[in-house]
Design an enzyme around this catalytic site. Structure first.
Site: not given
Ligand code: IVH
Length: 695
Positions: A254, A100-101, A133, A135, A456, A461, A131, A438, A320, A344, A154, A55
């Site tokens: 979500y 993406s975010l 995030k 993974d 090996c 062995c 919310e 070995c 959000k 993050k 995506r 990132d």
């Molecule tokens: S909302 C338009 N909510 O994080 C925004 N995304 O790094 C739509 N992700 O592409 C995303 N948890 O794959 C949203 N609670 C959550 C999430 C979430 C994980 C992911 C998602 C997004 C990525 C961005």
């Protein structure tokens, strides 16, 4: 390695002094780095950088792009990079782009986000939802009139891989939206099912499932998944949906893309979550409402505290704006909405000195280098060792003994070396020389074509033998209590055991000869060995350590074949054309392996056959010939074939008088007419699945 560290501060510091040419080069180099790590991360699921560093790298690029917009326009932007399309699937265009975010790492970033929105929307008090995030990786699931029609990754945001066949193996993914009853029991009425709905969510793997699968892979001598996200990504990319079915993937939704009619979309984010739940869709369960930036920051911190208790991995929070009308007003940039932001959490990280690299020999002979560090505290435990995976990994990352290295807990569980602090490299740090023989039996090592693993090659062995015996006797296999590593070492050293078969030939005198506390424990061990002769068949199959065959597959094999003798009798071509069949054929082609299984039977091992084995082989599908035609609603042709064969049936290419069933989907073509003429029963997928259940 750790480009992000080398780059720290450089994007802005260097830019003021650099010539445009130097900046263009810097931009190109940074983009190439991002593209490289991006490919590893998204397409190959084998990242070299920690998420955090990855990132950071992207942040630097974005900063440089913002500072030099003219130069930035000449080459693809970060938004265009970040493509998960693998080339393995059909691609499909999203109705609404999947954005993406933007990411933030500090309270100040979050305050700036709020300030931007407050200014843009002309109000100070904004309501937010916070919310987890998740993974995993992002997908879009399309429902038409409440029926699931497609699941797509995506991709590049515009179009992604159509992974429907794999995604439908996810148990919690609803095939249909449950129509709610109006206003029952005081709960809010469910909105009508939309004509078209793109649900946006994440496929992920729980910590428990990650641990289960890695334990199985470790026992089978296979490479481990670095973290749950790689496991989720690697699984959904499988060509064989059976693999997906055997791994328990989770899904959560979500957000929404297209919503038709748009007027029916719930007016808030929290309202959407509630609506999804009423439709029976897995939605976000842990979220926080916040009003204003003070509450927003408090909610993010509350989530960080709470997430330690979540059974799934989270790498941050997503904040959000709650109101959809305000979201629309705020809009989006070319890559991310302005109304949402990812925050993050920095992973637990520590720096320590690499004292030594030791090489372990596994059950299949694979040499694994393991780093030994000066003990260091990380997220509540003391870490002293971490796997370095293989020889190439050490070379590629230029990890030297004596280096100061960064350690993180991947997926919060397994410690991993994520980078080298080059600035602190001591003069006496030296490159590791990977052994050419070995370390246990001194046989020259070998490498198979196309594999990174160094092995090996000596099947005799002692290190391999010990690992094989430990595996065979373990709880996951035939479970011989009292036959642990120490006893195994002693038996192997004395030459009393040279193969798993020898366990069943041990006499009291052999055990007493080990000295120690003698008779009582020897008797207990002999009794445990005796009991294990009748362990369930799958435990023996698993215990043989056949590459690719872990506990779950071993159970299938046991059901399919019903006995060790049946496996021995099967001709190489009759094991089946799937991955399991190929693995079995390869194993039983080796005389040494056949000798082991024959030896087990000769030594009086009588595995307990699974109850269903006989049923599957004398049941309705045994000897039944199926012909497939048309497109089935959920199963692919390969999946249907696999199910038929697993239940003892066969699949033929054309309809004849010998055909028992024609399994027909949409657009069946001429075969259905042929079946009608010949009086062959035509069944649909539902009837077929019912037939399987009767077995
Ligand atoms: S909302 C338009 N909510 O994080 C925004 N995304 O790094 C739509 N992700 O592409 C995303 N948890 O794959 C949203 N609670 C959550 C999430 C979430 C994980 C992911 C998602 C997004 C990525 C961005």
């Amino acid at each position: 390695m750790l480009l992000a560290l080398a780059w720290a501060g450089s994007a802005t510091a260097a830019t003021a002094a650099d010539s445009p040419v130097a900046t263009r080069e810097r931009l190109a180099a940074l983009r190439a780095d991002v593209a490289h790590h991006d490919k590893l991360y998204h397409q190959e699921a084998t990242p070299e950088l920690s998420d955090y560093d990855y990132d950071q790298l992207k942040q630097r690029l974005r900063a440089l792009e913002t500072a030099f917009p003219e130069l930035a326009r000449e080459t693809p932007t970060v938004a265009e990079i970040g493509d998960d399309r693998s080339g393995l699937f059909q691609t499909y265009r999203h109705r609404e782009r999947m954005l993406s975010l933007d990411k933030s790492y500090a309270e100040a970033d979050l305050r700036a986000f709020h300030a931007r929105l407050a200014k843009l929307l002309g109000r100070g008090e904004l309501a937010y939802v916070v919310e987890p995030k998740f993974d995993g990786f992002a997908v879009s699931a399309t429902y038409e009139k409440g029926k699931l029609v497609r699941v797509v990754t995506r991709g590049n945001g515009t179009e992604g891989d159509d992974i429907t066949a794999n995604a439908i193996m996810i148990r919690r993914l609803p095939r249909t939206l449950r129509a709610g009853s109006e206003g029952d029991g005081g709960s809010p009425p469910s909105s009508p099912i939309p004509d078209l709905l793109e649900l946006r969510g994440e496929i992920f793997v729980s910590f428990a499932e990650f641990a289960r699968i890695n334990a199985e892979r470790e026992a089978a001598g296979e490479a481990l998944f670095a973290n749950p996200r790689n496991l989720a990504t690697g699984t959904i990319r499988q060509r064989d949906a059976g693999v997906v079915e055997r791994r328990h993937l989770e899904i959560v939704f979500y957000g929404v893309g297209a919503y038709v009619p748009l007027s029916a979309q719930p007016p808030t984010q929290h309202g959407l979550t509630e609506q999804l739940r009423r439709w029976g869709v897995p939605a976000v369960e842990n979220s926080w409402m916040a009003r204003g930036v003070g509450e927003l920051w408090a909610a993010v911190q509350a989530l960080d505290r709470a997430r330690a208790g979540f059974p799934f991995p989270t790498d941050g929070a997503v904040v959000k704006l709650d109101e959809v009308a305000l979201q629309r007003e705020a809009g989006a940039t070319d890559h991310a909405p302005r109304w949402a932001m990812a925050f993050k959490f920095a992973p637990a990280r520590a720096e320590t000195q690499l004292r030594a690299i030791v090489v372990q020999v596994g059950r299949t002979g694979v040499l694994t280098p393991v780093a030994e560090f000066a003990p260091v505290e990380l997220a509540g435990s003391t870490i002293t060792r971490a796997s370095l995976h293989n020889r190439d990994e050490i070379l590629r990352r230029d990890i030297r003994v004596g280096d100061f290295v960064f350690i993180e807990k991947a997926g919060e569980i397994i410690p991993a070396v994520v980078g080298v602090n080059r600035a602190r490299r001591p003069a006496e740090a030296r490159a590791f020389v990977f052994p050419t023989a070995c370390p246990v039996c001194q046989t020259a090592v070998a490498q198979r074509a196309g594999e990174v693993a160094v092995r090996c090659p000596n099947a005799a062995c002692p290190a391999q033998l010990r690992r094989r015996l430990e595996h065979f006797a373990s709880r996951e296999c035939v479970a011989i209590d009292g036959l642990g590593p120490a006893t195994i070492d002693a038996l192997v050293e004395r030459g009393a055991v040279k193969d798993v078969v020898d366990i069943y030939r041990l006499r009291r005198a052999d055990l007493l000869a080990l000295g120690k506390d003698a008779s009582k424990s020897s008797d207990r061990l002999l009794a445990a060995i005796e009991t294990s002769r009748r362990a369930e068949l799958w435990r023996f199959v698993h215990g043989l350590g056949i590459p690719q065959i872990g506990a779950v597959t071993a159970k299938e094999v046991a059901r399919r074949f019903g006995g060790l003798d049946a496996l021995l009798r099967t001709a190489p071509g009759d094991f089946g054309g799937d991955a399991t069949g190929r693995a079995l054929a390869a194993f039983f082609a080796e005389p040494r392996n056949r000798a082991t299984v024959e030896g087990l039977l000769a030594a009086g091992v009588r595995p307990t056959a699974p109850a269903t084995a006989t049923a599957a082989f004398s049941g309705r599908l045994t000897g039944k010939i199926f012909v497939l035609t048309g497109t089935l609603p959920t199963l692919t042709r390969a999946q249907a074939t696999e199910k038929i064969e697993a239940a003892g049936g066969k699949v033929a290419g054309s309809v004849s008088r010998n055909t028992h069933y024609l399994l027909a989907g949409a657009d069946p073509g001429a075969k259905r007419e042929q079946a009608r003429t010949l009086g062959v029963p035509v069944i649909d997928e539902a009837a077929f699945l019912a037939l399987l259940r009767e077995e």
